[in-house]
Design a protein around this motif. Structure first.
Motif, PDB file in Angstrom:
ATOM      1  N   GLU A  17       7.631   2.287   6.510  1.00 12.19           N
ATOM      2  CA  GLU A  17       8.113   1.657   7.748  1.00 12.19           C
ATOM      3  C   GLU A  17       7.093   0.630   8.228  1.00 12.19           C
ATOM      4  O   GLU A  17       7.451  -0.424   8.753  1.00 12.19           O
ATOM      5  N   ARG A  18       5.823   0.919   8.046  1.00 10.24           N
ATOM      6  CA  ARG A  18       4.773  -0.003   8.513  1.00 10.24           C
ATOM      7  C   ARG A  18       4.399  -1.062   7.491  1.00 10.24           C
ATOM      8  O   ARG A  18       4.079  -2.195   7.849  1.00 10.24           O
ATOM      9  N   ARG A  19       4.396  -0.685   6.215  1.00 14.25           N
ATOM     10  CA  ARG A  19       3.809  -1.565   5.195  1.00 14.25           C
ATOM     11  C   ARG A  19       4.820  -2.073   4.182  1.00 14.25           C
ATOM     12  O   ARG A  19       4.471  -2.907   3.344  1.00 14.25           O
ATOM     13  N   GLY A  20       6.036  -1.568   4.222  1.00 15.13           N
ATOM     14  CA  GLY A  20       7.029  -1.974   3.216  1.00 15.13           C
ATOM     15  C   GLY A  20       6.822  -1.217   1.914  1.00 15.13           C
ATOM     16  O   GLY A  20       6.148  -0.192   1.880  1.00 15.13           O
ATOM     17  N   HIS A  21       7.399  -1.746   0.842  1.00 14.71           N
ATOM     18  CA  HIS A  21       7.277  -1.102  -0.464  1.00 14.71           C
ATOM     19  C   HIS A  21       5.799  -1.001  -0.844  1.00 14.71           C
ATOM     20  O   HIS A  21       5.070  -1.976  -0.674  1.00 14.71           O
ATOM     21  N   PRO A  22       5.362   0.157  -1.383  1.00 13.61           N
ATOM     22  CA  PRO A  22       3.924   0.287  -1.659  1.00 13.61           C
ATOM     23  C   PRO A  22       3.334  -0.768  -2.610  1.00 13.61           C
ATOM     24  O   PRO A  22       2.276  -1.317  -2.328  1.00 13.61           O
ATOM     25  N   ARG A  23       4.033  -1.054  -3.734  1.00 15.43           N
ATOM     26  CA  ARG A  23       3.506  -2.055  -4.689  1.00 15.43           C
ATOM     27  C   ARG A  23       1.984  -1.957  -4.817  1.00 15.43           C
ATOM     28  O   ARG A  23       1.246  -2.926  -4.580  1.00 15.43           O
ATOM     29  N   LEU A  24       1.527  -0.790  -5.200  1.00 18.50           N
ATOM     30  CA  LEU A  24       0.082  -0.555  -5.146  1.00 18.50           C
ATOM     31  C   LEU A  24      -0.723  -1.401  -6.121  1.00 18.50           C
ATOM     32  O   LEU A  24      -1.807  -1.853  -5.794  1.00 18.50           O
ATOM     33  N   ARG A  25      -0.173  -1.625  -7.298  1.00 17.78           N
ATOM     34  CA  ARG A  25      -0.951  -2.451  -8.240  1.00 17.78           C
ATOM     35  C   ARG A  25      -1.134  -3.853  -7.671  1.00 17.78           C
ATOM     36  O   ARG A  25      -2.212  -4.429  -7.730  1.00 17.78           O
ATOM     37  N   MET A  26      -0.070  -4.375  -7.096  1.00 14.54           N
ATOM     38  CA  MET A  26      -0.149  -5.713  -6.498  1.00 14.54           C
ATOM     39  C   MET A  26      -1.152  -5.729  -5.334  1.00 14.54           C
ATOM     40  O   MET A  26      -1.946  -6.657  -5.199  1.00 14.54           O
ATOM     41  N   ARG A  27      -1.124  -4.693  -4.532  1.00 17.33           N
ATOM     42  CA  ARG A  27      -2.030  -4.663  -3.377  1.00 17.33           C
ATOM     43  C   ARG A  27      -3.489  -4.523  -3.798  1.00 17.33           C
ATOM     44  O   ARG A  27      -4.387  -4.835  -3.013  1.00 17.33           O
ATOM     45  N   HIS A  28      -3.721  -4.015  -4.995  1.00 18.04           N
ATOM     46  CA  HIS A  28      -5.102  -3.904  -5.471  1.00 18.04           C
ATOM     47  C   HIS A  28      -5.567  -5.139  -6.252  1.00 18.04           C
ATOM     48  O   HIS A  28      -6.739  -5.242  -6.584  1.00 18.04           O
TER      49      HIS A  28
END
Ligand code: HEM
Length: 136
Positions: A73-84
């Motif tokens: 709800e706060r950050r959207g889809h996690p997409r963790l690899r992209m965020r790292h």
């Protein structure tokens, strides 16, 4: 205790089984205490205050294990690899991250089975976050 509701068998989520929000709050607090005392890993975190990063990881793990979906709800889809991607996650960073996480998991005192489930995920996820190869 709350396995049977309205006559249907409902299985508890992993989140519930390990003690809900309190357990994840403790896990992530302990992890970030380790990060704060590790100059090399600490240097990767852009913000002066580790509190907001702690809250993001806490909400992510709560959501991942079947708790409230506040993270998305706060950050959207996690997409963790992209965020790292902006960070150099090499072998050393991976090892340091897992070392602090290991200490934090140990402090929880989970059952062997729950601990194994959590640790398997964390080691798998950490390996998948590595985005910078070590020189040959
Ligand atoms: C492998 C070593 C890892 C390193 C060195 C690393 C480092 C970082 C750094 C520097 C940030 C930015 C801090 C922030 O502003 O939030 C971050 C964010 C984050 N990391 Fe990692 N991380 C690693 C692995 C993981 C793993 C395995 C997970 C999940 C199981 C994870 C979940 C997150 C989450 C949820 C965020 C916040 C994303 C957002 O909403 O912006 N990280 N990480």
């Amino acid at each position: 205790m709350n396995e049977i509701r309205r006559g249907t068998l409902q299985t508890e989520t992993f989140y519930e089984q390990v003690g809900g929000e309190e357990t994840f709050t403790r896990l992530v607090r302990r992890f970030y205490e380790g990060v704060a005392e590790d100059p090399e890993l600490r240097a990767m975190y852009p913000e002066e205050d580790l509190g907001p990063a702690e809250e993001r990881l806490r909400l992510f793990l709560i959501q991942y294990w079947g708790g409230p979906t506040t993270y998305s709800e706060r950050r959207g889809h996690p997409r963790l690899r992209m965020r790292h991607a902006p960070f150099t996650v090499d072998r050393a960073a991976h090892d340091a991250w897992l070392r602090h996480m290991r200490a934090a998991v140990d402090d929880l005192g989970l059952s062997e089975e729950h601990e194994h489930t959590l640790w398997s995920y964390l080691t798998y996820a950490a390996a998948s976050m590595v985005n910078t190869a070590d020189p040959e």
